[in-house]
Design a protein around this motif. Sequence first.
Motif, short mmCIF file in Angstrom:
data_model
loop_
_atom_site.label_atom_id
_atom_site.label_comp_id
_atom_site.label_asym_id
_atom_site.label_seq_id
_atom_site.Cartn_x
_atom_site.Cartn_y
_atom_site.Cartn_z
N UNK A 96 -38.32 19.29 34.34
CA UNK A 96 -39.71 19.73 34.32
C UNK A 96 -40.66 18.56 34.10
N UNK A 97 -40.25 17.60 33.28
CA UNK A 97 -41.09 16.42 33.07
C UNK A 97 -41.22 15.63 34.37
N UNK A 98 -40.10 15.46 35.10
CA UNK A 98 -40.15 14.74 36.37
C UNK A 98 -41.01 15.47 37.39
N UNK A 99 -40.92 16.79 37.44
CA UNK A 99 -41.72 17.56 38.39
C UNK A 99 -43.20 17.51 38.04
N UNK A 100 -43.51 17.49 36.74
CA UNK A 100 -44.91 17.36 36.34
C UNK A 100 -45.45 16.00 36.77
N UNK A 101 -44.64 14.95 36.60
CA UNK A 101 -45.07 13.63 37.06
C UNK A 101 -45.28 13.61 38.57
N UNK A 113 -48.38 22.96 42.69
CA UNK A 113 -47.92 24.35 42.73
C UNK A 113 -46.48 24.42 43.26
N UNK A 114 -46.20 23.69 44.34
CA UNK A 114 -44.84 23.70 44.89
C UNK A 114 -43.85 23.05 43.93
N UNK A 115 -44.30 22.11 43.10
CA UNK A 115 -43.40 21.42 42.19
C UNK A 115 -43.11 22.24 40.94
N UNK A 116 -44.10 22.96 40.41
CA UNK A 116 -43.95 23.60 39.10
C UNK A 116 -43.64 25.09 39.18
N UNK A 117 -44.19 25.80 40.15
CA UNK A 117 -43.97 27.24 40.19
C UNK A 117 -42.51 27.63 40.40
N UNK A 125 -45.41 36.57 37.45
CA UNK A 125 -46.66 36.24 36.74
C UNK A 125 -46.46 35.22 35.63
N UNK A 126 -45.30 35.23 34.99
CA UNK A 126 -45.04 34.23 33.94
C UNK A 126 -45.02 32.83 34.54
N UNK A 127 -44.36 32.66 35.71
CA UNK A 127 -44.31 31.35 36.35
C UNK A 127 -45.69 30.93 36.83
N UNK A 128 -46.48 31.88 37.33
CA UNK A 128 -47.85 31.55 37.74
C UNK A 128 -48.69 31.10 36.55
N UNK A 129 -48.53 31.78 35.41
CA UNK A 129 -49.27 31.38 34.22
C UNK A 129 -48.85 30.00 33.74
N UNK A 130 -47.54 29.74 33.73
CA UNK A 130 -47.05 28.42 33.32
C UNK A 130 -47.61 27.33 34.22
N UNK A 131 -47.61 27.58 35.52
CA UNK A 131 -48.15 26.60 36.47
C UNK A 131 -49.65 26.39 36.23
N UNK A 156 -42.72 7.79 43.35
CA UNK A 156 -42.47 9.17 43.77
C UNK A 156 -41.02 9.38 44.19
N UNK A 157 -40.50 8.47 45.01
CA UNK A 157 -39.19 8.68 45.63
C UNK A 157 -38.07 8.84 44.61
N UNK A 158 -37.94 7.95 43.60
CA UNK A 158 -36.82 8.13 42.66
C UNK A 158 -36.87 9.47 41.92
N UNK A 159 -38.05 9.92 41.54
CA UNK A 159 -38.12 11.19 40.81
C UNK A 159 -37.79 12.37 41.71
N UNK A 160 -38.24 12.31 42.96
CA UNK A 160 -37.89 13.37 43.89
C UNK A 160 -36.39 13.46 44.09
N UNK A 161 -35.74 12.32 44.29
CA UNK A 161 -34.30 12.33 44.54
C UNK A 161 -33.51 12.63 43.28
N UNK A 162 -34.08 12.36 42.12
CA UNK A 162 -33.43 12.78 40.88
C UNK A 162 -33.32 14.29 40.83
N UNK A 163 -34.42 14.98 41.17
CA UNK A 163 -34.40 16.45 41.18
C UNK A 163 -33.49 16.96 42.29
#
Length: 798
Positions: free
Chosen positions: A131-136, A184-188, A206-212, A250-257
């Motif tokens: 989640x930290x990587x996706x937020x970044x 939105x695509x990263x966190x939802x 709705x919980x995921x929408x609120x978190x996002x 961007x690239x290393x974090x994307x490929x980590x996920x």
Amino acid sequence: MMDADRGLKAPPSPARAVWLMTRMRLTRQFNQVGNAFSRKKKKAGAPVTRVAHGGKRNGMWIVSAVVAVLMLFVCLNMSRMAVLNMQCRLVDDGACAQSVTRDGFDFDMAASELHAMPFDPSLMGGLSMVLTALFAISVLLPLAGKELAKPDWDLEWLVTLPVERSTLLWGRLLERSASNLSGIFALFPPYLVIAWYSGLQWSAVPVALLATALLLPLAALLHTLIDTGVRLWLAAAQLRNLQALLSLLNAPMLYLVFALSMPAASSFVMDLARGFPAWGLWLPTGVLLQAIQAQGAQQFGVLAALLAAQIGVLLWAGVALLRWQLRNGVVGSGVRESGRKAAISAPAPVGKLHLPLSPVMRRELRLLARDRNFLVQTLVLPLIVVGSQLVFNGKLDTISQFGEMPTVAAAIAFGIGVYVLMLSAFQTLNNEGNALWLLYTVPDSVENVLKQKARLWGALAMVYPLIVGAITLATAPQPTWQMLVLLLIVMAGIPIYSTIAVALGVFACDPTAIEVHKRIRPTYSYLFLLLASFYTWSIYTSLWSQKVVIMVLSGALALALWQKARDALPYSLDPGASPPARVSASDGLIAATGFFIVQAIVALILMRGKAQATLPALTIAFGIAGLLVYALMRFIYWRAKTTGVPAILRGASWWPSVKVALLPSALACATALAYLTALRVLDVPLPAGQGPVDSVAHSQLWMVALAVVAAPLCEEFIFRGLIYGGLRRSLPTWSAIMVSAAIFAVVQPPLSMLPVFVLGCCAAWTYERSKTLLAPMLVHAVYNAAVLAAQWQLAAGN
């Protein structure tokens, strides 16, 4: 009172000002999408300002909607697999970890574990890292798509509105939160999956929408602090360096996920997830995770209060910092570029190297040397992307393994080359920016200019594959022919996909867009990567026939796309006109694909659950598919008023077509009979003559109907009328004949490719001479009849 007397309205309240800014941003995005994907109808009686071929025909809204749905599905599936995979890999005493089989982990068991109990602390730590990587990523992706070195003119305009500076900044955060699609695509998706496995079922949405929604303002705050604050502190050259750095992160974090979602994820990424610091759970992303997993109202209340305090303090401190940054205004200096050390930092002219390069190529290299962001994205980012795949997916531990795994090394070499092309050749028109119109004023055609750029970027993209090939040969225990073949396939693919990249870049580029990052339609980027992934099968497959098929079809696709791009080039700067409709090679490739798909569907329906289709079913499916494709293409051509549509017979006389077909028919039949004789002498086994396909009554009549009637009628319209007819507009006669014959041959069984290639050449030459489809149909029918007669005679003799 004075304002009332003058009829002026009072300034809006802070809340209304923030709402107006947000609505303006969303309306702007909606209008940009609407302008790109729709056409306004001309009002009756409106004056005609110019004669054109009508507005650009654009169905990209359908493609974009499909891509958006597919992206959401992929993100959801990736998030689900990451959660299940970490449950099996990180929770050592879990049932999933204990029940590993030869096929891998039982993810159904992992899902049952997640539903039955709170998440294990090890899994919680791994999820906090994800989640930290996706937020970044939700912060860095919007920044990487902007030009930091250029002034932020919309902010400089907004500060002129009659609202307080604080209101302006809060509105800035809200409108950027609402428009952050990448966030939105990263966190939802991950929060939706986590909430689902936490037992919330459909309330997880709705919980995921609120978190996002709670995290997006924090992402907008960091985004604004970086792109607004650093503009006032850094010079343009430093901003370009920062832009390049953000692109690399961007690239290393994307490929980590991505790696965590792979069932065969390497131990390296799992060790990173297992060793992620515990304080990650107390970041806003981790507190949200704990709140979703709360085991009671009291625990949830404490976590919700902590989260509210974190978000409130961070937003207040961030806005305060922004106010301090903007205390002297929104413009840092009149001129950001510095002239100091100009003689030292200026790149040496490429012309002094005396390289055999055209002026266009030398100009392109100068631009590459001056733009650090473009230089890093083109030549460094591909290494980061592919290197991240290797590190996180664990395919290779050391470079020395290249020689032991030549197929993987070849795929890596081609992958680096493709990424170089996507970040360079694909951007050819976009990099011209507002000066694109200058290409239409130079004493050379725009097509030739693009050809030179395609050759240049193809040559630069070949450097990395050559380096990988040299490492592979150097580390191999013993060089083999397989390595040479793989290297040749890669080296053949780079110029093909350089052409495809430049051609797709013509359609992807919107030079009339005001914002630079809006000038490229990302859908075409995904299409380019999809086409490149198709070519990688020629590297992995062990069948030479499949390698040939993929390489020939990729080359044909490059020619077809280049032809479409060449037709569109004269209209690139005119948003209201498009090229006249003409038959193109791409029409033939699309028709051929549709023909084979419809044929397979009809055959499956007629099989009625049988293991193999009968000869009557194949014949009927062939005929239905041919008639349907022919009728559909003719209808499309009629609606578009297309020129150059192939005709079966022109006029009332059929004898000229017959005369033209006599000699090619004899040559094609002689080649086929000689080939069959050679196979018999060499004792090469032919396909079985009697089996489930033709063990039916009147099988010879059905075979004649298929080979002598249906095949010539259906295939000649596609392969000679459309593919050859389209190629003939761009290639000399014999080049178009050879290419169309190669395409026709590779879709046939491997054993018959050689004589079918000769047949394709004869049929195309006949079509070129007669300008009717009747002549090549006769050649095709006589050829198939001769082959059938020879095979039946051989079968009777045995």
